[in-house]
Design an enzyme around this catalytic site. Structure first.
Site, PDB file in Angstrom:
ATOM      1  N   HIS A   1       0.835  -1.200   0.000  1.00 34.37           N
ATOM      2  CA  HIS A   1       0.000   0.000   0.000  1.00 34.37           C
ATOM      3  C   HIS A   1       0.871   1.252   0.000  1.00 34.37           C
ATOM      4  CE1 HIS A   1      -2.946   2.956   1.737  1.00 34.37           C
ATOM      5  NE2 HIS A   1      -3.760   2.297   0.924  1.00 34.37           N
TER       6      HIS A   1
ATOM      7  N   SER B   1      -8.079 -14.845  -1.281  1.00 34.44           N
ATOM      8  CA  SER B   1      -8.532 -13.479  -1.522  1.00 34.44           C
ATOM      9  C   SER B   1      -9.953 -13.443  -2.055  1.00 34.44           C
ATOM     10  CB  SER B   1      -7.591 -12.793  -2.518  1.00 34.44           C
ATOM     11  OG  SER B   1      -8.023 -11.482  -2.795  1.00 34.44           O
TER      12      SER B   1
END
Length: 495
Positions: A214, A417
């Protein structure tokens, strides 16, 4: 010299007294300024005289623009403005202002309802009901200071905050007396705090993070002036431990501060924590020479409920874990949870007499409402409730991936995921409509508990319809082999 100094000092004091004598006999401390507020600046030019306006125009020309704000990303559009206006003199009798504001808010609510129907690209769970907490909105709840130390400010929600922290401590397997944490304002703050603890423990350490980490991780490196090594990733988005090994061996003389992703931003990839630790140990880094922060913003709370998924636990040599509260949990405001070891937090703790507490957080004042929302939903759902929601998300994510591929659209879904990656739509209006997150030639949908099969079907129908128009001229969709792997790419070369 002393006489000259005294003379100068007397002169200075006389001037000071003269300047301080500003309160005239007719000074009224209750008087208010009646002049209207200044007009807002428009396109860089407000209410200025001709000379000032010409000067500003020249500056604009030198900057190569027409006075408008520079677009950060060419495909984006600027936010419109809802003006703040002054009430009329008789407004308290007519109520016109209140009626106007009520109509604006009503229209805004309709907009929120409509846009929520087309929300797919960002990892927010919009399925929640906190009506029971409405009774608390009239209070200014501030959890300033240390969550575990009572301050002089009495309107707080610390008992709720500590209850939430204890719940996460049990989830990540750390004893109550061995951890410290707090509820943050967002996932970025959790990363900033975790990396700051690592930096304070190892001031000369190097920050390692995969290229798909991120952006807040690299923001932390800039803010803290840390040396940072970007590590390559595999096709899946997971950290490439072979490249990690090379970079570690090139810097064996300095401690390692590592960000491990429990779900990357774009592809939802989970770094192999066990392999990362093994790589550190094999490169000669003992446990007292590295610090690991686990960024679990989205999947950090989902993974514990996935069978056969590797565990994120403080029984392993990690330093901190952070998650977001407004993502999978589903809070109406951004918030998060950050937990580290009690022994680590001492490196950045300071007592603050003004607070009658200890400062060890990034922010000073902290949202006291967020712990209430987290406490409420954790109690309502519990472990079993979250487990059901995780199963639903994974099932629906596989459904979307399969349907995309059936439609001839390249798509990828990592094993651990609920983030489905596929080819980027050619029409940016379509991207905005469905609020998709894009990077390069790929886009993704993050399947959250609020994303139903019906919503996915509507999206697929709309995408297939528009896609037939985008490529009706015979052009071909892009090859995504380098992004999602050749086995997931359905371009003409890999079909």
């Amino acid at each position: 010299m002393v006489g000259a100094f005294e003379s100068d000092q007397s002169l200075t004091m006389a001037n000071l007294i003269e300047k301080l004598d500003i309160l005239s006999d007719d000074f009224d401390p209750t008087a208010v300024v009646t002049e209207p507020l200044p007009s807002p600046v428009t396109n860089g030019i407000g209410e200025v005289n001709d000379e000032e306006k010409n000067l500003m125009m020249k500056k604009t020309e030198l900057n190569g623009g027409g006075g408008e704000r520079e677009m950060v990303l060419g495909r984006n559009i600027h936010t419109t403005s809802l003006a703040v206006t002054e009430p009329e003199v008789n407004d308290e009798f007519t109520g016109d202002k209140e009626a106007y504001m009520a109509s604006v808010l009503a229209r805004y609510r309709k907009t929120l309802v409509e846009r929520t129907k087309f929300h797919l690209g960002y990892p927010y769970n919009l399925d929640f009901d906190y009506g029971a907490l409405g009774q608390l909105q009239h209070f200014s709840i501030n959890n300033l200071g240390d969550p575990f130390i009572e301050s002089n400010y009495g309107v707080h929600s610390r008992p709720f905050e500590v209850g939430v922290l204890d719940w996460f401590a049990r989830l990540w397997e750390i004893e109550r007396d061995d951890y410290w944490g707090y509820i943050t304002n967002c996932g970025t703050e959790g990363n900033l705090h975790g990396i700051l603890v690592g930096r304070e423990m190892y001031p000369d350490g190097i920050l390692y993070a995969s290229r798909e980490s991120h952006y807040s991780v690299f923001k932390a490196a800039r803010m803290y002036r840390m040396e940072c090594e970007k590590v390559d990733t595999l096709i899946s988005g997971e950290i490439d431990c072979d490249d990690f090994r090379k970079k570690l061996l090139a810097n064996k003389d300095k401690p390692a501060i590592l960000n491990v992703n429990i779900g990357t931003t774009v592809k939802g990839a989970v770094d192999d924590l066990d392999l990362v630790i093994k790589t550190l140990e094999e490169c000669g880094f003992s446990h007292d020479r590295f610090y690991i922060h686990c960024d679990g913003a989205l999947f950090g709370l989902m993974m514990p409920f996935v069978k056969r998924a590797p565990k994120v636990t403080f029984n392993k040599p990690i330093g901190s874990v952070s998650v977001s509260g407004h993502k999978f949990v589903g809070c109406p405001m951004p918030c998060g949870v950050q937990i580290t070891r009690m022994e680590h937090i001492k490196v950045l703790s300071n007592n603050v007499e003004y607070l009658a507490s200890r400062d060890a957080t990034i922010m000073g004042s902290r949202n006291g409402h967020a712990p209430l929302f987290l406490w409420y939903t954790l109690n309502r759902k519990g472990y079993k409730g979250f487990q059901k929601e995780v199963q639903k998300c994974l099932r629906n994510a596989h459904y979307l991936k399969d349907r995309l591929r059936e439609a001839g659209i390249s798509a990828m879904l990592n094993e651990l995921s609920s983030t489905v990656v596929f080819e980027r739509p050619k029409d940016e209006e379509f991207v905005r409509r469905w609020q998709l997150a894009c990077q390069g030639d790929i886009a993704h949908v993050v399947v959250m508990p609020s994303v139903t099969i019906e919503k996915l079907d509507n999206f697929l129908k709309d995408l297939v319809k528009h896609r037939s128009v985008w490529y009706e001229d015979g052009s071909q969709p892009p090859c995504l082999a380098s992004e999602v792997g050749s086995n997931n790419c359905i371009c003409p070369a890999h079909k």
